[in-house]
Design a protein around this motif. Structure first.
Motif, PDB file in Angstrom:
ATOM      1  N   VAL A  95       0.850  -1.183   0.000  1.00 49.41           N
ATOM      2  CA  VAL A  95       0.000   0.000   0.000  1.00 49.41           C
ATOM      3  C   VAL A  95       0.890   1.238   0.000  1.00 49.41           C
ATOM      4  O   VAL A  95       1.738   1.407   0.867  1.00 49.41           O
ATOM      5  CB  VAL A  95      -0.931   0.017   1.234  1.00 49.41           C
ATOM      6  CG1 VAL A  95      -1.743   1.301   1.289  1.00 49.41           C
ATOM      7  CG2 VAL A  95      -1.820  -1.196   1.233  1.00 49.41           C
ATOM      8  N   ASP A 150      -3.103   4.875   1.922  1.00 56.89           N
ATOM      9  CA  ASP A 150      -4.339   4.261   2.390  1.00 56.89           C
ATOM     10  C   ASP A 150      -5.545   4.862   1.685  1.00 56.89           C
ATOM     11  O   ASP A 150      -5.464   5.942   1.097  1.00 56.89           O
ATOM     12  CB  ASP A 150      -4.488   4.446   3.896  1.00 56.89           C
ATOM     13  CG  ASP A 150      -3.574   3.514   4.665  1.00 56.89           C
ATOM     14  OD1 ASP A 150      -3.287   2.415   4.153  1.00 56.89           O
ATOM     15  OD2 ASP A 150      -3.136   3.889   5.765  1.00 56.89           O
ATOM     16  N   LYS A 171      -7.199   4.705  -3.534  1.00 56.59           N
ATOM     17  CA  LYS A 171      -6.162   3.973  -2.825  1.00 56.59           C
ATOM     18  C   LYS A 171      -5.033   3.689  -3.814  1.00 56.59           C
ATOM     19  O   LYS A 171      -5.279   3.238  -4.915  1.00 56.59           O
ATOM     20  CB  LYS A 171      -6.739   2.662  -2.280  1.00 56.59           C
ATOM     21  CG  LYS A 171      -5.777   1.847  -1.452  1.00 56.59           C
ATOM     22  CD  LYS A 171      -6.499   0.624  -0.911  1.00 56.59           C
ATOM     23  CE  LYS A 171      -5.656  -0.127   0.073  1.00 56.59           C
ATOM     24  NZ  LYS A 171      -6.377  -1.283   0.632  1.00 56.59           N
TER      25      LYS A 171
END
Length: 135
Positions: A92, A95, A114
């Protein structure tokens, strides 16, 4: 496919998934059809769809080979990729965020955003066959 899986195995990889363009998939199906010992058919519970499974001898059981509609099927762009999924990670970068777009009458418009990336930690553990022609 067997030679490609062997190259990845010799470099320390353990190929357990393969994908290719649709033309290469059809060719592989046609070539392997006579060699029943090299393939198995059936539903793959792990992936949720039918895949051609190739026994290479360099993995635990058969490697599912899946056709991809996103790879080019023209000329020398045909290709196949055999992957060791244990060396691939999804990370990631940012977020999930909520963004408001507009409010029209009684509706609220928004989108979720995202940012992610896919990382291969050991490129030699994977293998590819590229530049295939229509022969």
């Amino acid at each position: 496919f067997v030679d490609s899986a062997k190259l990845a195995y010799e470099d320390g990889g353990y190929v357990n998934f393969g994908f290719c363009d649709t033309v290469t998939y059809a060719k592989a199906l046609k070539l392997i059809n006579a060699k029943v010992s090299l393939r198995e058919f059936g539903q793959s519970q792990e992936y949720g769809f039918t895949a051609l499974k190739i026994n290479t001898g360099f993995s635990n059981g058969a490697i599912p080979l899946v056709p991809s509609r996103f790879l080019s099927t023209t000329g020398a762009a045909q290709s196949a990729y055999l992957l060791d999924l244990s060396v691939w990670e999804k990370r990631v970068l940012q977020d999930m965020t909520y963004e408001t777009l507009a409010k029209t009458k009684d509706s609220d418009e928004f989108f979720l955003k995202k940012y992610m990336c896919l990382i291969c930690m050991a490129v030699p553990f994977n293998s590819s066959i590229t530049g295939m022609t229509n022969n």
